[in-house]
Structure formats: structure tokens, C-alpha cells
Scaffold this active site. Sequence first.
Site, PDB file in Angstrom:
ATOM      1  N   HIS A 113       0.933  -1.266   0.092  1.00 45.16           N
ATOM      2  CA  HIS A 113       0.016  -0.094  -0.059  1.00 45.16           C
ATOM      3  C   HIS A 113       0.726   1.404   0.034  1.00 45.16           C
ATOM      4  CE1 HIS A 113       0.346   1.201   4.408  1.00 45.16           C
ATOM      5  NE2 HIS A 113       0.463  -0.710   4.483  1.00 45.16           N
ATOM      6  N   ASP A 150      -0.454   4.324   0.631  1.00 44.45           N
ATOM      7  CA  ASP A 150      -1.273   5.271   1.899  1.00 44.45           C
ATOM      8  C   ASP A 150      -0.391   5.201   3.298  1.00 44.45           C
ATOM      9  OD1 ASP A 150      -2.418   2.575   2.187  1.00 44.45           O
ATOM     10  OD2 ASP A 150      -3.851   3.622   3.444  1.00 44.45           O
ATOM     11  N   GLU A 185      -5.273   0.746   2.772  1.00 43.55           N
ATOM     12  CA  GLU A 185      -4.787  -0.124   3.737  1.00 43.55           C
ATOM     13  C   GLU A 185      -4.892   0.468   5.247  1.00 43.55           C
ATOM     14  OE1 GLU A 185      -2.507  -2.894   6.579  1.00 43.55           O
ATOM     15  OE2 GLU A 185      -2.268  -0.745   6.155  1.00 43.55           O
ATOM     16  N   THR A 198     -15.123  25.091  33.464  1.00 41.33           N
ATOM     17  CA  THR A 198     -15.808  24.212  34.445  1.00 41.33           C
ATOM     18  C   THR A 198     -17.015  23.688  33.660  1.00 41.33           C
ATOM     19  OG1 THR A 198     -16.728  26.314  34.968  1.00 41.33           O
ATOM     20  CG2 THR A 198     -14.994  25.178  36.380  1.00 41.33           C
ATOM     21  N   HIS A 204       3.446   4.140  12.691  1.00 40.55           N
ATOM     22  CA  HIS A 204       2.352   4.593  13.268  1.00 40.55           C
ATOM     23  C   HIS A 204       2.557   5.684  14.330  1.00 40.55           C
ATOM     24  CE1 HIS A 204      -0.806   1.492  12.005  1.00 40.55           C
ATOM     25  NE2 HIS A 204       0.236   1.638  11.034  1.00 40.55           N
TER      26      HIS A 204
END
Lengths: 457, 457
Positions: free
Chosen positions: B87, B89, B153, B315, B427
Site C-alpha cells: 500500500h 497510503d 490499507e 468548568t 504509526h
Amino acid sequence: MENSVKNYLEEHKDRFLSELVELLKIPSISADSKYKDDVARAADFVHQKLLDAGVDHAEVCPTKGHPIVYGEKMVDPSAPTILVYGHYDVQPPDPLELWHSPPFEPVIKDEKIYARGACDDKGQVYMHLKAFEILNNTSGLPCNVKFMIEGEEEVGSENLETFVKENSEKLSNDVILISDTSIVSNEIPSITIGLRGISYMEVELTGPNRDLHSGVYGGAVANPVNALCELISSLKDEKGKITIPGFYDRVLEYSEQDRNDLNARPFDLQEYKDDLDIAEVQGEQGFSTIERVGIRPTLDVNGIWGGYAGEGAKTVLPSKASAKISMRLVPNQDSQEITDLFRKHIEAIAPPTMKVKVTEHHGGEPTVTPTTSAAYAAASAAFEEVWGKRPIPTMEGGSIPIVALFKEVLKSDTVLMGFGLDSDAIHSPNEHYGLFNYFIGIETIASFHQKLANSVS
Amino acid sequence: MENSVKNYLEEHKDRFLSELVELLKIPSISADSKYKDDVARAADFVHQKLLDAGVDHAEVCPTKGHPIVYGEKMVDPSAPTILVYGHYDVQPPDPLELWHSPPFEPVIKDEKIYARGACDDKGQVYMHLKAFEILNNTSGLPCNVKFMIEGEEEVGSENLETFVKENSEKLSNDVILISDTSIVSNEIPSITIGLRGISYMEVELTGPNRDLHSGVYGGAVANPVNALCELISSLKDEKGKITIPGFYDRVLEYSEQDRNDLNARPFDLQEYKDDLDIAEVQGEQGFSTIERVGIRPTLDVNGIWGGYAGEGAKTVLPSKASAKISMRLVPNQDSQEITDLFRKHIEAIAPPTMKVKVTEHHGGEPTVTPTTSAAYAAASAAFEEVWGKRPIPTMEGGSIPIVALFKEVLKSDTVLMGFGLDSDAIHSPNEHYGLFNYFIGIETIASFHQKLANSVS
């Protein structure tokens, strides 16, 4: 109520509103340093408007953070002195995408003005400037008046304590008047007599030293987000009680009678749920919704983040996860003590697979103001005159930490004479403030000045 | 190994590297629609480089999502046909601030090339184009070769299944060759024989219909972040087992012998912990770290968000909280079944105070590839020739869902001949790929073509 006040208000309504709009256009977000100059601009605006309203003296007082605006007019040493407190800073407006109109481009719709700060607290604080102007230009001020308008209320009033302590002489007064709370409804006026304190913390867990591929490492390396979720969910038990050791030790337990009085306040649970579009309320077992926000402490996650929050899917095992967690406190809890208990507990239960960092954002003490003072009587009488109804005393869940500080340093009590509604969406997208509330608030405040003067003359 | 291959490689090393750098400069992030055009540019680049390398025919095949690049050169009907899958990508590069150099401006440092996609999978897929070029320009191709390089992928190969089913004739092959996995180390070559499957989900909890003031409502209205944390922490028990009913029903239990073989793989736990800077590993009780990622399923939160994550304190009691949660699956779990069990369980345990939305991102099946095939033997022989060592078979924790699909539709087995290292930070920020691995990978792949041709001739 003297007609002169009513008449003056009628004559100048449009200007009173357009001036507020100008103030609301300034993005005075105290939490975000990007807006430092805008916060300063808001201070200058308030300073100028105090002078325009007719104070003898006004100044912008620098602090380590955002400035405090002070102004005063002393008319008669024998007359009571009112110290008006409020804040010109606002909450961050995000999530921006949920606003129907830009938060700093005020829009008037359905008799309400929509903008960040419309109710909290620019709209409410500005009523005091206008009530002052009216009295000053008509019947004359019946009381001495001092203004202290700060720019750090939404971030814990970090520098106000020093200011108050260093200027206790200058700030001396008979009563502190604050409009930063709500009434039950436009049909049921009320005066807030109780406020919760707060301890606002941040927790960061660090696992692996970098984001990892969740396939290559998943199952073998502890995940900081999973760990943070476990840690957070362990902070409350199945009864909705907070599990931090010692958390409840000082909590004031109210008598059956007090609780009955509190629950006697008109409240429609179905309406409450419908307004929020929730099927069920949830909280500490054994207490009503009114009690849960009024006289019981709680813990909420105000924000959480970690890993990939973007579009689509990223198979990452994150290195870090963080959460902002705040606890609302009730008499007689102490915010510093709770902060320490929280830190100690988190460090104790953090798993060995993680490095933990606990940061303190800010704290504030809970308060209960007396219903027996001359000031409360004057406030009650003012409501009765202008609204034609006696206001009921209520406990509110929010925090105005400064009230406890005033009592401690200035030795004077506070009257929480707010005119907002819980539905005004303060701290939320599309915050708004009713024009009815804005104008009747001005009138009621003016009446309060007169009732207070009479009560002691 | 023929010298002609070595010589050609030596001569063209610089160009082989500069071409990869060009490909790495293209931010082909398939998960983020903002990068659609860049993904298309990467496809065109691969298409052109296939033609340059000498394929007879190449095309960019549009899909409902990102295009698939196909190319082929048929040299001899009696020779085996290799289908190369990979792949072009890449994963999103965030968190950007942790990169030492911009993710799409490749930098060569310490004999490694740093860029998003350097290893996963641009660097590894490009080795095949270059091995092809070498054989084609030297001794000639010993096998027929087909390339199928996709662009989805990292987002679950959503459109590849349709493409494969519609083109099963065109894609017919004797073996599928993929380089998208790791070796144990540069001293210990290995071939991946097992991959985990995946089920990637997203859960959104909605409480009140708007962000609320945590003081006014806190304690009485359920907080979606607190609720999400409880929900997530309930998904694993104290033994690290996943609590979703039926989750383990189909999990393949390995024999004592298989587990011993698996654990015989060289592995230094202290090195592993030091590399990640963690004090302890954590996972399912009763299994080693190698087993936890190799043969056991798991569940990880890949991302979580809700409320205020900005500077300072807000808050707020948020209206919504969300998390991306993925489960890694092992033989014989079925991703669709697990997805359904997850959805059913989440909907069952979501509190009555919340609206819950469960979204399916993508799924993929676990696989184990045979070590008995002629293709595995050829791969093993290629390593032995080029590395001087027999590779060991390993199980990897990652997922290449497509492998199971190939088996089902094309009826052919896959050889996972990857050359990355677990420390390549795929990653993660600062992803990189060793130049040693890139060049020896090219050589090993070329050798594989020759061994495979010989094995059947």
C-alpha cells in the site's frame, strides 16, 4: 419605587443595551493567553464606563495576571457602603461549531441577547453600572458605592486575594453585592444563600515513551487511556459516593428540617429532564436533585484527551492520556485539603505501568450567606417592591470562591443578588441573557440601594 | 546470488533511494479526506515507476475510495506467478510536535530514512519495484509478476475486496508476496506466519443536549466522560481478560509445544521495557509478552475525547464523550462476529442516563500462513542465501486483513516477507526505515523470485 428611576431607565434603555453589546464584543477569555490584550481592552472599557456613570475615582489596577478595575463614589460617611463585585472575563466559547451565531458578535433574538458572557458575568455586572448611573443622575446615590470588577474569575481569581488583602482599607464596606447567580424563574424570584467551593485538578498518565502501533504492542503494553479510564471510574462507587479517602470527613450534614425547606423550593423534575433531553438524572444516592447540587459535593471530568481523535481510524497505542477533573465542595470542606487528598489518592492508585502527573488548577471555598442581615432584608424588600413577590432563598451548585475570601479578609457578608436563569447556557454554546432580566435587574439593584439606606437611617 | 543483481544494485543505489524519497514526500494520508489529491498523486507516482521498471502494462484503477495501482509482466506461462501486494497510503502523522523533522520531508540520519511511511509501507513496497527492475534489466524475470498496490490499507482496505472479487481472473497467481511486517532484528531474520485480525469501533455517549456548567448541574446530571470511563474500564477484568460475552468463544488455544516454540524466539524483556521506558509490562494473565501480541486477542482505546482540552480550566459538564476502540483478533475469531458482540455489549451496558452510538470503522480477519508451501521454502532459502542465516517463523500482532481475503477469493497463500524492525516507530512520530533493510530487502526479494522459479522448474 420612585418614578424617576423608572422614567430614566425607560428613556435610556436602548443605550443601556448598546453599551452592553459593545462590552460583549470583546473576547476577554482569561483562560487563554492568546486573548490577553482583549482581556485588557475589556478592563479599559469597564473603567471608562465607570467614569461615564459618574464615579469620583476609577482605576485599572495591574496584577500578576489580568487587571482589576476599581471605582468608587463616597456620598455620605454615615450612609452604608456597598462594594459591588463582578468579573469582566469570560469562559472559552468552544465548542464553537455549536453556536448559532458567533460568540463575540452579540445577537438579540426572542427578547434575549446571545453572546459569551451575556449572563456570566458581563450582563449581570453591567446592571450595577447602570443602576449606579440612574441613581446618580436622578434622586442621587443613597449609599456609598465601590466597584471591584476583576478579570480572572473564570480561572480561579488567582490574584484577587493579594489585591483584597493589600487594599482591605480601600475596600472596607458594609455589604458586598454580587450578581453572578440565578433566580429560580422569572415568576419565582430568589436570592442565593449557598455556593459550593471547588478544587480543579489535572491528571496526566504516561505509559510508553512514544505512541505505539496498537497491533505490534497491543495486549503487552499498558494503554494510558485504558488506565486513565479505570482510574477515573474508580473515583466514584455504585452509590455515587466519591471514594477518595477523607473526602466526606468535613461535609456539613443538614438537618431534616433544613433539607425539607430546601426541597420545598418549586422544582419540576420532568421539566428539568426535558430541558436537558435526558431520560434519567443521576447522583449520590439518598439525595434529591436540589440537594445534589445544593448541599452535596461532587466530582466531574471536565475534559479528557489522549490518542487519535481525528477522522477515520488510527491504530495507535498512545503514549499519554490526560483529564481535567474538578470537585465541587460544600461547607465545611477545605479546597486545599481536598486538593491534597485528591493528589495523594491519585498517586496511590496509579498503576505501576504508568508515570502520573497531578496538576492543581485552582481552588475556592464553599460559603453560606446569612438570611438575617439588614442587607438580605433590603435585597428581599427590593425584590418584593419591583417584582411584587418575596424572593425565596436557594442554594446554588456553582462557585464564587471570592465570597469566602471577602468574609475572611473584609469581615463583611455578601448578598448574592443574581438575575440569571439556569437555562441561560452559561459556560455553554449559545449563552444568553433575557432583556427582561437585564432591565428588571437594574431596577431591582437601584431599589436595593434605597432599601439599604433606609434600613440603617 | 548472481553477481549481476548485486552489481546493478550497487550501481543504482543512489537513485533507488532518491526515488523512495520522492514517494515519501507525498502526504498520502488515506484517513483524512483533506489529503485526497495527495493520495491520488502517490498512486500516479507508483503507476509511473511501475512503467519505468519495465512492466508490460500498468493502470490506476479508480474505486469508491482511493485508487488501486495495478501492473504486470508475464514472461512465461509455465513459470510461477507472483502477486505483489502493498500500500502507498500512510497513517496520519500526528502528534506532529513530537517529530524531530517534518513527516513528509524525508531526512537520512544514522543510516536510517525518517519519514511517515518510510517503513509502513512505502519503503517496503518500493523494494519490490526495484527488485523487479533489477531482474528485468539483468538476468531477466524468472517469474511472472503482478503488482496490486492500494491506497486504503490504513483505513481498512474498504474497496479492495470488491476489486479483488471483480478481478480474480486478472489477479490469479501462485503466491502472494507482501512486505509489510518486521524481522526480529538485523541479526535474526524471520518470516511472519501469523497476523492478528482487527475490529475497529467508535463509541459516542451523549448525556445532556448541551455542555453544562459543572457547578450548576454537577452531581445531579450524569457526566458522559465519567460514564465513558466506567464503560471502558468495565471491558477488561482484573486478570486482563476482555469481558464482552462470547469474545473468547472461538479463540484458538495453542498446544504446550506450539507455545514453547513461540517463546523460544530470542526476546529480551528488559530491553523491551527499556526501549519503551516502562517499569512493567501488562496484559492477559498466564501469557508471555510474545504470546500476548502473537496468539492472544486484546482491546485498546486508540483515542478518547470529550469536554475541554485547552489551556487552563473550563468548568464544563460536557454533552458528549467519544472513544475509538479497536480489538485485535486471533484465529479463529471472526471480525464481524466480534464487531456485533461489541456493539451488543456496549448497547447493553450503556447507562440509562446516556444515548449511545456505536460506529464500525473497519474489520479484518486473523491469519496463519503455512510454513510447508514451496513459496515459504523459497523465501526461507532467499534469506539463507542473502543473510547467511535461516529465518525463524514468528507471529505478529499487527493486522493485514487482506491476507485472509486473498486466501478466500484467490485461493492462494501469502508469504509475509517483511524487512522492518519493531523499533521503526511505524504509526508513531519519527517513523524510519534502515537503509540496510531497504537494500538487503531488495536483494532478498530478487533472490526469492529466483528460488521460487527454480523450486518449480
